[in-house]
Structure formats: C-alpha cells, structure tokens
Design a protein around this motif. Structure first.
Motif, PDB file in Angstrom:
ATOM      1  N   LYS A 127       0.707  -1.357   0.114  1.00  0.00           N
ATOM      2  CA  LYS A 127       0.062   0.101   0.077  1.00  0.00           C
ATOM      3  C   LYS A 127       0.912   1.441   0.076  1.00  0.00           C
ATOM      4  O   LYS A 127       0.596   2.141  -0.656  1.00  0.00           O
ATOM      5  CB  LYS A 127      -0.799  -0.049   1.259  1.00  0.00           C
ATOM      6  CG  LYS A 127      -1.947  -1.011   1.039  1.00  0.00           C
ATOM      7  CD  LYS A 127      -2.949  -0.909   2.511  1.00  0.00           C
ATOM      8  CE  LYS A 127      -3.984  -1.703   2.294  1.00  0.00           C
ATOM      9  NZ  LYS A 127      -5.165  -1.777   3.241  1.00  0.00           N
ATOM     10  N   PHE A 128       1.998   1.033   0.664  1.00  0.00           N
ATOM     11  CA  PHE A 128       2.812   2.353   0.806  1.00  0.00           C
ATOM     12  C   PHE A 128       3.472   2.655  -0.586  1.00  0.00           C
ATOM     13  O   PHE A 128       3.590   3.660  -1.140  1.00  0.00           O
ATOM     14  CB  PHE A 128       4.076   1.963   1.873  1.00  0.00           C
ATOM     15  CG  PHE A 128       5.083   3.102   1.746  1.00  0.00           C
ATOM     16  CD1 PHE A 128       4.744   4.359   2.504  1.00  0.00           C
ATOM     17  CD2 PHE A 128       6.225   3.000   1.207  1.00  0.00           C
ATOM     18  CE1 PHE A 128       5.547   5.485   2.465  1.00  0.00           C
ATOM     19  CE2 PHE A 128       7.229   4.065   1.090  1.00  0.00           C
ATOM     20  CZ  PHE A 128       6.927   5.254   1.920  1.00  0.00           C
ATOM     21  N   LYS A 129       3.865   1.459  -1.390  1.00  0.00           N
ATOM     22  CA  LYS A 129       4.370   1.755  -2.786  1.00  0.00           C
ATOM     23  C   LYS A 129       3.403   2.242  -3.481  1.00  0.00           C
ATOM     24  O   LYS A 129       3.764   3.206  -4.301  1.00  0.00           O
ATOM     25  CB  LYS A 129       4.849   0.483  -3.272  1.00  0.00           C
ATOM     26  CG  LYS A 129       6.150  -0.164  -2.439  1.00  0.00           C
ATOM     27  CD  LYS A 129       6.622  -1.339  -3.250  1.00  0.00           C
ATOM     28  CE  LYS A 129       7.890  -2.144  -2.485  1.00  0.00           C
ATOM     29  NZ  LYS A 129       8.323  -3.119  -3.091  1.00  0.00           N
ATOM     30  N   ILE A 130       2.145   1.977  -3.194  1.00  0.00           N
ATOM     31  CA  ILE A 130       0.839   2.326  -4.342  1.00  0.00           C
ATOM     32  C   ILE A 130       0.434   3.749  -4.024  1.00  0.00           C
ATOM     33  O   ILE A 130       0.417   4.767  -4.885  1.00  0.00           O
ATOM     34  CB  ILE A 130      -0.244   1.300  -3.887  1.00  0.00           C
ATOM     35  CG1 ILE A 130      -0.169  -0.030  -4.659  1.00  0.00           C
ATOM     36  CG2 ILE A 130      -1.392   2.039  -4.567  1.00  0.00           C
ATOM     37  CD1 ILE A 130      -1.168  -0.960  -4.151  1.00  0.00           C
ATOM     38  N   LYS A 131       0.717   4.126  -2.508  1.00  0.00           N
ATOM     39  CA  LYS A 131       0.504   5.572  -2.327  1.00  0.00           C
ATOM     40  C   LYS A 131       1.768   6.284  -2.972  1.00  0.00           C
ATOM     41  O   LYS A 131       1.246   7.436  -3.232  1.00  0.00           O
ATOM     42  CB  LYS A 131       0.358   5.511  -0.758  1.00  0.00           C
ATOM     43  CG  LYS A 131      -1.065   5.030  -0.035  1.00  0.00           C
ATOM     44  CD  LYS A 131      -0.997   5.317   1.375  1.00  0.00           C
ATOM     45  CE  LYS A 131      -2.152   4.472   1.935  1.00  0.00           C
ATOM     46  NZ  LYS A 131      -2.039   4.801   3.331  1.00  0.00           N
ATOM     47  N   ALA A 132       2.744   5.814  -2.643  1.00  0.00           N
ATOM     48  CA  ALA A 132       4.025   6.727  -2.887  1.00  0.00           C
ATOM     49  C   ALA A 132       3.882   6.956  -4.543  1.00  0.00           C
ATOM     50  O   ALA A 132       4.208   8.096  -5.141  1.00  0.00           O
ATOM     51  CB  ALA A 132       5.231   6.077  -2.756  1.00  0.00           C
TER      52      ALA A 132
ATOM     53  N   LEU B 153       1.276   6.797  -6.533  1.00  0.00           N
ATOM     54  CA  LEU B 153       0.249   7.626  -6.648  1.00  0.00           C
ATOM     55  C   LEU B 153       0.545   9.126  -6.411  1.00  0.00           C
ATOM     56  O   LEU B 153      -0.151  10.089  -7.172  1.00  0.00           O
ATOM     57  CB  LEU B 153      -1.236   7.394  -5.716  1.00  0.00           C
ATOM     58  CG  LEU B 153      -1.751   6.158  -6.470  1.00  0.00           C
ATOM     59  CD1 LEU B 153      -2.960   5.825  -5.282  1.00  0.00           C
ATOM     60  CD2 LEU B 153      -2.501   5.965  -7.833  1.00  0.00           C
ATOM     61  N   PHE B 154       1.379   9.325  -5.312  1.00  0.00           N
ATOM     62  CA  PHE B 154       1.753  10.653  -5.039  1.00  0.00           C
ATOM     63  C   PHE B 154       2.552  11.022  -5.865  1.00  0.00           C
ATOM     64  O   PHE B 154       2.538  12.191  -6.427  1.00  0.00           O
ATOM     65  CB  PHE B 154       2.331  10.700  -3.466  1.00  0.00           C
ATOM     66  CG  PHE B 154       2.997  11.876  -3.266  1.00  0.00           C
ATOM     67  CD1 PHE B 154       1.956  12.881  -2.590  1.00  0.00           C
ATOM     68  CD2 PHE B 154       4.277  12.047  -3.170  1.00  0.00           C
ATOM     69  CE1 PHE B 154       2.429  14.229  -2.465  1.00  0.00           C
ATOM     70  CE2 PHE B 154       4.755  13.402  -2.957  1.00  0.00           C
ATOM     71  CZ  PHE B 154       3.803  14.410  -2.312  1.00  0.00           C
TER      72      PHE B 154
END
Length: 540
Positions: A214-219, A221-222
């Motif tokens: 999720k962190f990778k996805i959020k990163a 996306l950011f």
C-alpha cells in the motif's frame, strides 16, 4: 492434580453436563446462566486444597482464597469442556493447546469467560483463535496465559491499539500471528522490541505497520498524482488568467481587456440570436457579462492572421478610445485582441439609431435640429480633446438613448485625421435628416450622388427636397432652407469654405431658437434667449 481428585472432579463435571444438552449447542447466554446457577459440591474445597498440596504451581493455588471457590469451580467446568472443544487427546483439566480455529460460534463464548483466562492452565502452550471474525479490541485476557509459546489471532476483525508493552510477559512466545486485522498503526519506536522478536509475516495486513504494498501504491500515486495535479492546476490557472479573467476579483483583472472566451460566453457562442447587425468583415453582437453588464460587441473576423504590428496598432488605438468620455459618445469599455478575432466592446444602448428614428416616427424639425446640435457637441469634444480620433457619422451609426440623447457609437484612430472630412460627413448627415432620404439606398453613387442631387434642386426646387407636410408653414420652409444651406456648406470641399465646428454649432443653435420662437406665443422672451447665444441647449 491427584488422580483420585481428577476422577472425582471429572465425574462431577460429566454429571452436571449430562443434565443439559452439549455446551456447543447452547447459546452464550444460556451457558453463562447455567454456570451462574451451579454451585460447588460440599467437598470441593477439600479437593482444591489437596490439588494445591500436590501441585502448588496451579494458578488458583497462588494466593488461594476460599472466597474464590465458586470462580475456580466454574473454571474447572469450562476448562474440562474446552479441553474437548480443542480436540485434545486424553482430555483432562490440564491440556496443551486451545484450538478454536474456524469456530466462530464457540470462540467468542470462551473468550468471554475471563475467569477461565485468569486461571489458564500452565500446560497450555498454544492459543489459536484465528479465522473467527472476532471483533473489538485486542483480547487482553490472553496475557494471563503468559507461559504460551504460540499465539494466533489472524483473520479476525480486531481493531484499536495493541498493548505492545504487555507482550513482555510472553517470555516463551516464539510464534505470533496478528495478520489480517484492523489494528491501529503503532509508532516504530514503541514497537521495535516486538518487531525484533517477530518478522513481518506476523503483521501482514494487520494495520500495525504500514503495508509496504500500500505504501508503494500510495507513493506511486503521490509521485504521479502530485505532478498531474500541479499540471492541471497550472492549466486551470492559465485558463483563468488568460482565457476567463472575469472569474478573478476585479483588482486582479486587466482593465479594458476582453478575451474571445469572455465574449463567446457573453453572446452564447456568438449565436444568431445575439447578432444585431452585420456587414462585410464586421458583425455586431449584443452580450451580457458575468456581472450583468450589457455590452455591444463590434467584431472583426479576418481569414488571415494579423501581423504583430497591426495587432499592436489596434491595441494602441483602443487604449485611446477607452479614455473618451462625453455624454454624446458611447462609452468604450475595452477591446479583444486575438490572432483571428478583433473586437471593440462598448456599453449597450437600449434604443434605436437615428435612421430608424426618422423613418419610424418622422420627428418634427425641433427634435431633429436638437439631435444634430448634440452631435456637434460630441464632435467638438473630440476635436478639442482627441483630434486623432475618427468616427462614423452615418445615421445608422448614431444611437439614441432612452432620453433621446444622440450618441456617436463607432470610432477609430486615424494617422491623419482630417477635420474637413468630418465636417463633410456631418453635412451629409444634416441633409439626410432634413430631406428624410437615405443616400446609401436611394442613390447610385451613395453620398456623392445624394449631395449632387440636393445641390441640383437647391434652392429653386425646395419642394423636392423636403416632405410636403413640412413645407406648409412658411417658417418651416425658411428653417429647412437654412439647414440645407448649412449642409451644402459643410459638404463643399472644393473652395475651402467649410465652416468650423463652432460656427456650425452657432448656426444650428440659431435655427433651433428660431423653431422655438415660431412655436412660442411669447416671441420677446424667445428673442431675448437668442440674444444670449447659449452654447448648450436644454431639454424642453
């Protein structure tokens, strides 16, 4: 526990349980109610005492209090039954594991027996409550079983904070699984010890630590979304600033500057409904700005792009026009300068042109002369203040406001503004209003042919120049003759005998006073007014 004691206790338990259906078939409420209604047998105290002498490590033996006998009695019953539910072979009160995996109807029941966990058998080394959809906070009662080596609470719906500090009591714990829950994320500084003892597989999707995926996805996306948002924001701000600045506060807008998008929105996409007039290369629209201001838009559509020099000259001209300020001039509000669209924006006048006014109402001499006098006032202002500004003096271009105030509506900045041409144009307008003829529609050579026709009939054939209904009174014929004579003087450019604007104004004023005098019973007062030579005529 001694074998004799175990046998006696087991017999008691099975006797009690045989009185009702098996525990797993009962609801939580009925089981708890049955337990509350049961009381220890008379010799239970002796049995417990003997057990503690034989095995003092039993939990209920530590700080034994006879007042706790009912609670210990309930524990022995639940422990014996839980031994069966956990599928432990050779089931006795002391058993090695609590296995309630995939028992969603049984697990919440036993988890609610806090007295059982308080006296959790020391023989229990493993607790498995996984895949039961258990809800609520972390089940802190399991900390009573501090000797356990394995704890599995995965595949549930536990939430809230985890009492990480309490895990220090689990000195023998080698396996921990809190995965697939909804615990609150913990600060790494407080949970370093726990993460050192157990690897990331113990906390998969538990909420305790950030999910790397999720962190990778959020990163991702950011890193992708932020630049896209910034780009879209820049595009939006560019559109606001350069395409629709009318959405900005007034103090941030460029004064007098209109964009094609603003004019398009004001005219509903330059719709035919808003088109009020058109000619070759020029179209005039009526529009409404966002703030409700009604405007008149004179557009110039060109098939070829303007050169930079032409566009610069156009803007410089418009910067002059917006400074014009006179009661007989239409107020220029601004301009639009685009590669394929140029436009001059003026205030909208809710009225009609002089041409329409004459043809529709056939106004009397007094009103016609008064309008002409006001037009000359506007011309004199431009001549004195802005001699480089040209204007259109056609009857179709001069508008009348609601109070019949004439307004010159079309302007241009000329390199060499000729006063003689302006006087000539006014002379044509004067003759047009006196004769009630349209030179652009009725004469082959338009203005030149019209002036030649007037000269040919003046003064011998005045009847051909003015309407029959206007020549019945002798004074009307005299005033019309004087007006035509003034008009012919204005259009005579061959001998350099054209009158100046101030002279034209004085002659028109004299004609107007003469008209008033002929209509007034008090001729002396009128003649007295004429002697004062007022420059500006007031409305009557």
């Amino acid at each position: 526990m001694a074998s004799s004691s175990i046998s006696a206790l087991s017999l008691l338990i099975f006797t009690l349980l045989s009185l009702s259906s098996p525990l797993q078939t009962l609801s939580a409420a009925s089981v708890i109610e049955d337990l509350n209604n049961l009381h220890p047998p008379p010799d239970f105290n002796t049995t417990i005492s003997n057990n503690c002498k034989t095995n003092p490590s039993l939990k209920y033996c530590i700080n034994f209090n006879p007042l706790n006998l009912p609670e210990i009695f309930k524990f022995t019953i639940v422990a014996s039954h839980l031994c069966n539910e956990s599928r432990n072979p050779n089931c006795v009160v002391s058993f090695p594991a609590i296995n309630l995996q995939n028992r969603p109807k049984i697990a919440p029941l036993y988890l609610s027996f806090d007295f059982f966990w308080k006296y959790c058998p020391l023989t229990v080394s493993s607790i498995d409550l996984s895949n039961n959809s258990l809800k609520g906070n972390f089940p802190s009662d399991v900390f009573y079983c501090s000797q356990i080596q394995s704890l599995d609470l995965s595949q549930n719906h536990f939430s809230g904070e985890i009492p990480i500090q309490n895990f220090s009591v689990f000195t023998n714990l080698t396996f921990l699984n809190l995965s697939y829950n909804s615990f609150s994320e913990s600060e790494i500084s407080d949970s370093d010890e726990l993460f050192k003892r157990f690897n990331a597989s113990s906390f998969i999707h538990s909420g305790i630590i950030p999910d790397k995926r999720k962190f990778k996805i959020k990163a991702l996306l950011f890193l992708t979304g932020f630049p896209v948002c910034v780009f879209l924001l820049v595009i939006f701000l560019w559109w606001i600033c350069f395409s629709r600045p009318d959405f900005l506060p007034k103090f941030l807008r460029k004064k007098h500057k209109f964009t094609p998008s603003i004019l398009k929105a004001a005219t509903n996409g330059f719709s035919k409904k808003n088109l009020v007039a058109k000619s070759e290369g020029v179209r005039i629209y009526r529009g409404v700005l966002r703030d409700g201001t009604e405007i008149r838009i004179e557009t110039y559509f060109d098939k070829i792009k303007f050169s930079r020099e032409k566009r610069k000259d156009f803007v410089e001209e418009c910067k002059v026009l917006v400074q014009l300020c006179h009661k007989n001039l239409v107020q220029v509000l601004g301009w639009c300068d685009n590669r394929r669209l140029r436009a001059v924006v003026t205030e909208w006048i809710e009225g009609e042109s002089v041409e329409m006014w004459i043809s529709r109402l056939d106004p009397p001499w007094k009103h016609r002369v008064k309008v002409l006098t006001k037009v000359v006032e506007g011309m004199m202002y431009l001549q004195e203040e802005w001699p480089g500004v040209g204007y259109d003096l056609k009857s179709s271009s001069i508008l009348l406001s609601e109070n019949r105030e004439p307004l010159i509506s079309r302007f241009r900045v000329e390199d060499e503004s000729s006063c003689n041409k302006k006087v000539y144009k006014f002379g044509v307008l004067l003759l047009e209003m006196v004769t009630n003829r349209n030179p652009r529609e009725e004469f082959e050579r338009e203005e030149a042919g019209f002036v030649e026709w007037v000269r040919m009939h003046f003064p011998e054939n005045m009847c051909s120049l003015i309407d029959e209904k206007k020549k019945r009174a002798e004074h009307m014929l005299d005033q019309a003759t004087r007006s035509i004579e003034l008009g012919l003087m204005c259009t005579d450019m061959s001998r350099g005998m054209q009158p100046r604007l101030d002279q034209i104004f004085e002659k028109l004023t004299a004609i107007y006073i003469s008209i008033l005098a002929s209509a007034s019973p008090d001729r002396k007062r009128v003649h007295g007014d004429r002697a004062t030579g007022h420059r500006h005529i007031q409305s009557r």
